[in-house]
Design a protein around this motif. Structure first.
Motif, mmCIF file in Angstrom:
data_model
loop_
_atom_site.group_PDB
_atom_site.id
_atom_site.type_symbol
_atom_site.label_atom_id
_atom_site.label_comp_id
_atom_site.label_asym_id
_atom_site.label_seq_id
_atom_site.Cartn_x
_atom_site.Cartn_y
_atom_site.Cartn_z
ATOM 1 N N UNK A 17 -13.411 46.199 -1.278
ATOM 2 C CA UNK A 17 -12.484 46.955 -2.104
ATOM 3 C C UNK A 17 -11.925 46.081 -3.234
ATOM 4 N N UNK A 18 -12.196 46.474 -4.476
ATOM 5 C CA UNK A 18 -11.717 45.779 -5.679
ATOM 6 C C UNK A 18 -12.173 44.330 -5.758
ATOM 7 N N UNK A 19 -13.182 43.950 -4.990
ATOM 8 C CA UNK A 19 -13.622 42.557 -4.909
ATOM 9 C C UNK A 19 -15.074 42.443 -5.356
ATOM 10 N N UNK A 38 -12.058 28.296 -15.743
ATOM 11 C CA UNK A 38 -11.190 29.109 -16.584
ATOM 12 C C UNK A 38 -12.071 29.858 -17.577
ATOM 13 N N UNK A 39 -12.101 31.171 -17.441
ATOM 14 C CA UNK A 39 -13.069 31.994 -18.159
ATOM 15 C C UNK A 39 -12.439 32.705 -19.350
ATOM 16 N N UNK A 40 -13.101 32.614 -20.493
ATOM 17 C CA UNK A 40 -12.668 33.328 -21.690
ATOM 18 C C UNK A 40 -13.267 34.735 -21.674
ATOM 19 N N UNK A 41 -12.395 35.725 -21.838
ATOM 20 C CA UNK A 41 -12.845 37.115 -21.872
ATOM 21 C C UNK A 41 -12.476 37.698 -23.230
ATOM 22 N N UNK A 42 -13.450 38.244 -23.910
ATOM 23 C CA UNK A 42 -13.226 38.787 -25.253
ATOM 24 C C UNK A 42 -12.088 39.806 -25.248
ATOM 25 N N UNK A 43 -11.171 39.643 -26.207
ATOM 26 C CA UNK A 43 -10.063 40.566 -26.341
ATOM 27 C C UNK A 43 -8.796 40.122 -25.631
ATOM 28 N N UNK A 44 -8.872 38.990 -24.925
ATOM 29 C CA UNK A 44 -7.710 38.485 -24.187
ATOM 30 C C UNK A 44 -7.404 37.066 -24.634
ATOM 31 N N UNK A 45 -6.114 36.795 -24.882
ATOM 32 C CA UNK A 45 -5.709 35.491 -25.411
ATOM 33 C C UNK A 45 -5.876 34.389 -24.366
ATOM 34 N N UNK A 60 -23.651 29.021 -9.977
ATOM 35 C CA UNK A 60 -22.225 29.019 -9.651
ATOM 36 C C UNK A 60 -21.858 30.408 -9.137
ATOM 37 N N UNK A 61 -21.205 30.464 -7.963
ATOM 38 C CA UNK A 61 -20.781 31.740 -7.390
ATOM 39 C C UNK A 61 -19.268 31.863 -7.460
ATOM 40 N N UNK A 62 -18.808 32.977 -8.019
ATOM 41 C CA UNK A 62 -17.383 33.295 -8.086
ATOM 42 C C UNK A 62 -17.153 34.595 -7.342
ATOM 43 N N UNK A 63 -16.118 34.637 -6.515
ATOM 44 C CA UNK A 63 -15.702 35.886 -5.887
ATOM 45 C C UNK A 63 -14.275 36.145 -6.348
ATOM 46 N N UNK A 69 -6.452 44.117 -16.412
ATOM 47 C CA UNK A 69 -7.428 44.500 -17.426
ATOM 48 C C UNK A 69 -8.491 43.431 -17.653
ATOM 49 N N UNK A 70 -8.088 42.159 -17.552
ATOM 50 C CA UNK A 70 -9.048 41.075 -17.767
ATOM 51 C C UNK A 70 -10.128 41.036 -16.701
ATOM 52 N N UNK A 71 -9.710 41.037 -15.431
ATOM 53 C CA UNK A 71 -10.686 40.989 -14.351
ATOM 54 C C UNK A 71 -11.427 42.323 -14.211
ATOM 55 N N UNK A 72 -10.809 43.424 -14.631
ATOM 56 C CA UNK A 72 -11.528 44.697 -14.644
ATOM 57 C C UNK A 72 -12.672 44.653 -15.657
ATOM 58 N N UNK A 73 -12.431 43.985 -16.771
ATOM 59 C CA UNK A 73 -13.503 43.832 -17.759
ATOM 60 C C UNK A 73 -14.612 42.935 -17.204
#
Length: 244
Positions: A17-19, A38-45, A60-63, A69-73
């Motif tokens: 769920x949500x993961x 530390x990940x850069x996501x377009x549209x977020x400062x 590389x595995x990330x969970x 909104x950032x992690x939803x993108x």
């Protein structure tokens, strides 16, 4: 040393769920259990700090959990897309302190950074016990993966739908003796683990960050040995230095 690199998404799938589990291809230099990216996501400062779940070869595995909104993108990204990543940050866990029977305690999205820790400890022949804490059965993930490493796994859910009913501290009563512990999760859980543990151990803290590498001092916290920046001097602190 902080390295800015471009990683390529190999896969990105929902596992609970949500993961989500995202596998990336990119640099491996400097990675260790307990570190983060530390990940850069377009549209977020601000970048999004995500703990390393595992790293082998150039994979590389990330969970991560989609909570804003950032992690939803991030969750909507697909194979082949590129990510600008600062890797690998923080101090990580010191596995040399583990002893023969380490205990690993994770809650929710505090579970992923313990996987690489468990993999390396199991490969050294250690008798590893892992406690995974979630709210409900639909949130449970990585139980099978930890067991596949050879670790003993105990699950606790707040509603009792899987495993022990209650919290990770309730499951700790079934864990038996241990030589050292490593833990990661929300602060209320960490406080409870601090009070319940009988040995020294290491806590990985979640903190809101600006830069992620120590320049902005926005994630500074007080310890018994002075102020420390969670992003650079942490996120791992030893039990004896923590001030609640």
């Amino acid at each position: 040393m902080t390295t800015e690199s471009i990683f390529t998404i190999i896969s990105n799938e929902k596992i609970a769920k949500n993961t989500y589990k995202m596998v990336l291809s990119g640099t491996a230099e400097g990675c260790a259990p307990g570190k983060f990216v530390n990940i850069q996501i377009d549209g977020f400062f601000l970048r999004r700090p995500i703990s390393v779940c595992d790293q082998e070869g150039d994979k590389l595995t990330l969970v991560y959990k989609a909570v804003g909104k950032g992690t939803e993108k991030m969750a909507a990204m697909t194979a082949g897309e590129k990510l600008n990543v600062l890797a690998y940050l923080g101090n990580g866990y010191d596995l040399s302190k583990s002893g023969d029977a380490p205990l690993l305690i994770g809650g929710g999205v505090g579970v992923p950074p313990l996987y690489m820790c468990a993999r390396k400890l199991c490969s050294e022949g250690k008798n590893v016990t892992v406690i995974l804490g979630f709210n409900t059965a639909e949130e449970v993930f990585y139980k099978d993966e930890f067991e596949a490493l050879g670790a003993r796994v105990l699950v606790a859910t707040a509603d009792g739908s899987v495993g022990t009913k209650g919290f990770v501290t309730d499951a700790m009563k079934e864990a038996g003796e241990y030589s050292y512990f490593y833990t990661c999760g929300p602060e209320p859980m960490l406080k409870a683990v601090y009070a319940a543990t009988a040995t020294s151990g290491e806590f990985s803290f979640e903190e809101r960050m600006g830069c992620g590498f120590g320049a902005c001092v926005g994630c500074t916290c007080k310890t018994k040995y002075g102020n420390k920046r969670i992003c650079k001097d942490g996120p791992v602190l030893v039990k004896e230095e923590i001030i609640w």
